[in-house]
Scaffold this active site. Structure first.
Site, mmCIF file in Angstrom:
data_model
loop_
_atom_site.group_PDB
_atom_site.id
_atom_site.type_symbol
_atom_site.label_atom_id
_atom_site.label_comp_id
_atom_site.label_asym_id
_atom_site.label_seq_id
_atom_site.Cartn_x
_atom_site.Cartn_y
_atom_site.Cartn_z
ATOM 1 N NE ARG A 2 -9.726 -2.245 -3.677
ATOM 2 C CZ ARG A 2 -9.215 -1.824 -2.526
ATOM 3 N NH1 ARG A 2 -8.166 -2.438 -2.003
ATOM 4 N NH2 ARG A 2 -9.748 -0.813 -1.878
ATOM 5 C CG PHE A 41 -1.999 1.034 1.155
ATOM 6 C CD1 PHE A 41 -3.094 0.863 0.324
ATOM 7 C CD2 PHE A 41 -1.902 2.189 1.901
ATOM 8 C CE1 PHE A 41 -4.083 1.839 0.245
ATOM 9 C CE2 PHE A 41 -2.882 3.162 1.833
ATOM 10 C CZ PHE A 41 -3.975 2.989 0.999
ATOM 11 C CG ASP A 82 -0.830 -2.809 6.387
ATOM 12 O OD1 ASP A 82 -1.988 -3.063 6.789
ATOM 13 O OD2 ASP A 82 -0.560 -1.816 5.690
ATOM 14 C CE1 TYR A 139 -9.840 2.788 6.479
ATOM 15 C CE2 TYR A 139 -9.181 3.916 8.496
ATOM 16 C CZ TYR A 139 -8.895 3.496 7.213
ATOM 17 O OH TYR A 139 -7.674 3.775 6.650
ATOM 18 C CE LYS A 140 -8.459 -0.992 4.742
ATOM 19 N NZ LYS A 140 -8.896 -0.052 3.710
#
Length: 457
Positions: free
Chosen positions: A429, A178, A255, A280-281
């Site tokens: 995605r 990322f 991560d 928050y995912k």
């Protein structure tokens, strides 16, 4: 566009996903381009009807289907394919936030710090450890943003490695990690006089054991890896990669942003050193909710985190002339904890605790396997390619579909209340949150993708 509520779906009774061969790697028959137009149209109609029946059957067999109703907005016709970027809120979290503003913040005011808020980052951190990442108490804390926590832990690990062995000046990271991870590593290396060792990876996969083994050595200080690749959804063998890094004498920072709450993580059993993940995912903490940090007990008092703030001191209210770090996980805090931001994730953590990550992972595999089958049937004839691992054991909770028109397709879909996200080059995605996504919703969304690709081609 409408979706079918899984609780109301009809179909053959089943005791679970296994009856539908959800782990199969089979590729359904695609219409033969040489068939006559009428034959092709009839074949497609039959294929769609078969997929609709399969979605209904899978929804009826889903042991987690009743939890979908607990999420705000799940009852609408909107198709949500972006739970791997921002999860839907739980209805219980709406009530929790309202009650907090009214009763704790509004009623207790500053007394709330002494009564519970000072301890909340550690209590919720332990809940993350228990429910989502396989960590014993006292090793996980809710803190700053993912970026800030990654900086703290990578920098602390690098400094500790160099102090123990000045020859260890390299930070290893892959080129498709990322952006934040790559930018941080580059900056820390420049700041501390180190250098970056880059691993080249395929965009449809991630870091393999062979690639990591070739990258690490006596000059490696820290390895930064993502458990689930943000672009492809590749699921790394975290235990094996950790062993490889340790065999080379390096520390590892994981991560967990795209895995916590979606795939099993065993931080203690896999011998993790450090880890950071967002909330928050799949943990549904809300926009910008604070991240969590994991530091193995054996390292906590050996690492000096670089952002020295008052909340990380041995006596927070002594306010003395010099910084004295606290013992344990408190030393990894810096400023005042974002209490409001960490409230909502408690409801998802309780739900994960109740359901169990094994059931969540089984539903995740079933959803992504179904999405792959639908894509093979409806999208492959249009030139859409699966840009994620086909092996479910090597894939996390999302599937990436590749086509040159996907940027325009995504914009078209958003205007129709079908919400995936886009990642270059040409990747759409499909993020499928197991607790809030149904199979009927998945099929409805992918049929919309098919229509949008046709319109943009």
């Amino acid at each position: 566009m409408t979706t079918t509520d899984p609780a109301a779906s009809s179909g053959p009774a089943s005791s679970g996903f296994g009856a539908h061969d959800v782990r199969s790697g089979r590729v359904p028959h695609a219409p033969n381009v040489r068939d006559a137009p009428q034959t092709r149209g009839q074949a497609r109609t039959g294929a769609v009807a078969a997929l609709e029946a399969e979605a209904a059957s899978l929804d009826a067999a889903d042991p987690l289907r009743t939890h979908r109703d607990a999420f705000v907005g799940a009852e609408t016709s909107l198709v949500y394919f972006d739970g791997n970027s921002l999860g839907r809120p739980l209805r219980a979290s709406v009530e929790r936030l309202s009650a907090f503003a009214r009763d704790e913040w509004g009623g207790r005011l500053i007394r709330g710090w002494d009564e519970s808020w000072m301890q909340l980052p550690f209590d919720i951190g332990d809940a993350v450890g228990r429910a989502a990442i396989g960590a014993a108490p006292g090793q996980t804390v809710i803190g700053d943003s993912t970026t800030v926590l990654l900086y703290k832990l990578v920098r602390a690990a690098f400094d500790a490695a160099v102090a123990a062995d000045p020859a260890r000046v390299e930070i290893v990271v892959d080129r498709d990690n990322f952006p934040t991870d790559r930018y941080l590593v580059d900056g820390i290396a420049a700041e501390r006089g180190g250098r970056v060792c880059w691993i080249d990876v395929e965009l449809t996969s991630g870091v393999s054991e062979e690639a990591l083994r070739a990258a690490v050595g006596p000059e490696t200080a820290v390895v930064l890896l993502s458990h689930v690749a943000y672009r492809s959804g590749y699921l790394a063998d975290a235990a094996a990669l950790t062993r490889i890094a340790h065999d080379a004498g390096a520390l590892v920072v994981w991560d967990l942003c795209h895995s916590a709450g979606s795939v099993p993580v065993e931080a203690d059993a896999w011998d993790f050193d450090l880890a950071v993940g967002c909330t928050y995912k799949y943990l549904n903490g809300g926009p910008g909710s604070p991240a969590f940090a994991y530091v193995a007990t054996r390292l906590q008092d050996l690492l000096a985190q670089p952002i020295q703030g008052w909340m990380g001191t041995a006596d927070v209210f002594a306010m003395g002339p010099e910084y004295r770090p606290a013992e344990g996980m408190r030393r990894f805090l810096s400023g005042t904890p974002p209490i409001v931001g960490m409230l909502a994730m408690q409801d998802t953590l309780a739900l994960i605790d109740d359901v169990g990550i094994a059931q969540i992972r089984a539903k995740s595999i079933a959803l992504t396997e179904f999405a792959v089958r639908v894509a093979d049937e409806l999208l492959a004839p249009l030139g859409v390619v699966i840009a994620s691992p086909r092996d479910p054991d090597a894939r996390g909770g999302h599937v990436t579909l590749s086509h040159p028109a996907m940027r325009e397709v995504t914009a078209r879909l958003w205007a129709q209340d079908v919400i995936p996200d886009y990642r270059d080059p040409g990747g759409l995605r499909i993020g499928l949150s197991p607790l809030s996504t149904s199979f009927a919703e998945t099929l409805a969304g992918l049929r919309a993708v098919e229509a949008a690709v046709r319109a943009e081609s």
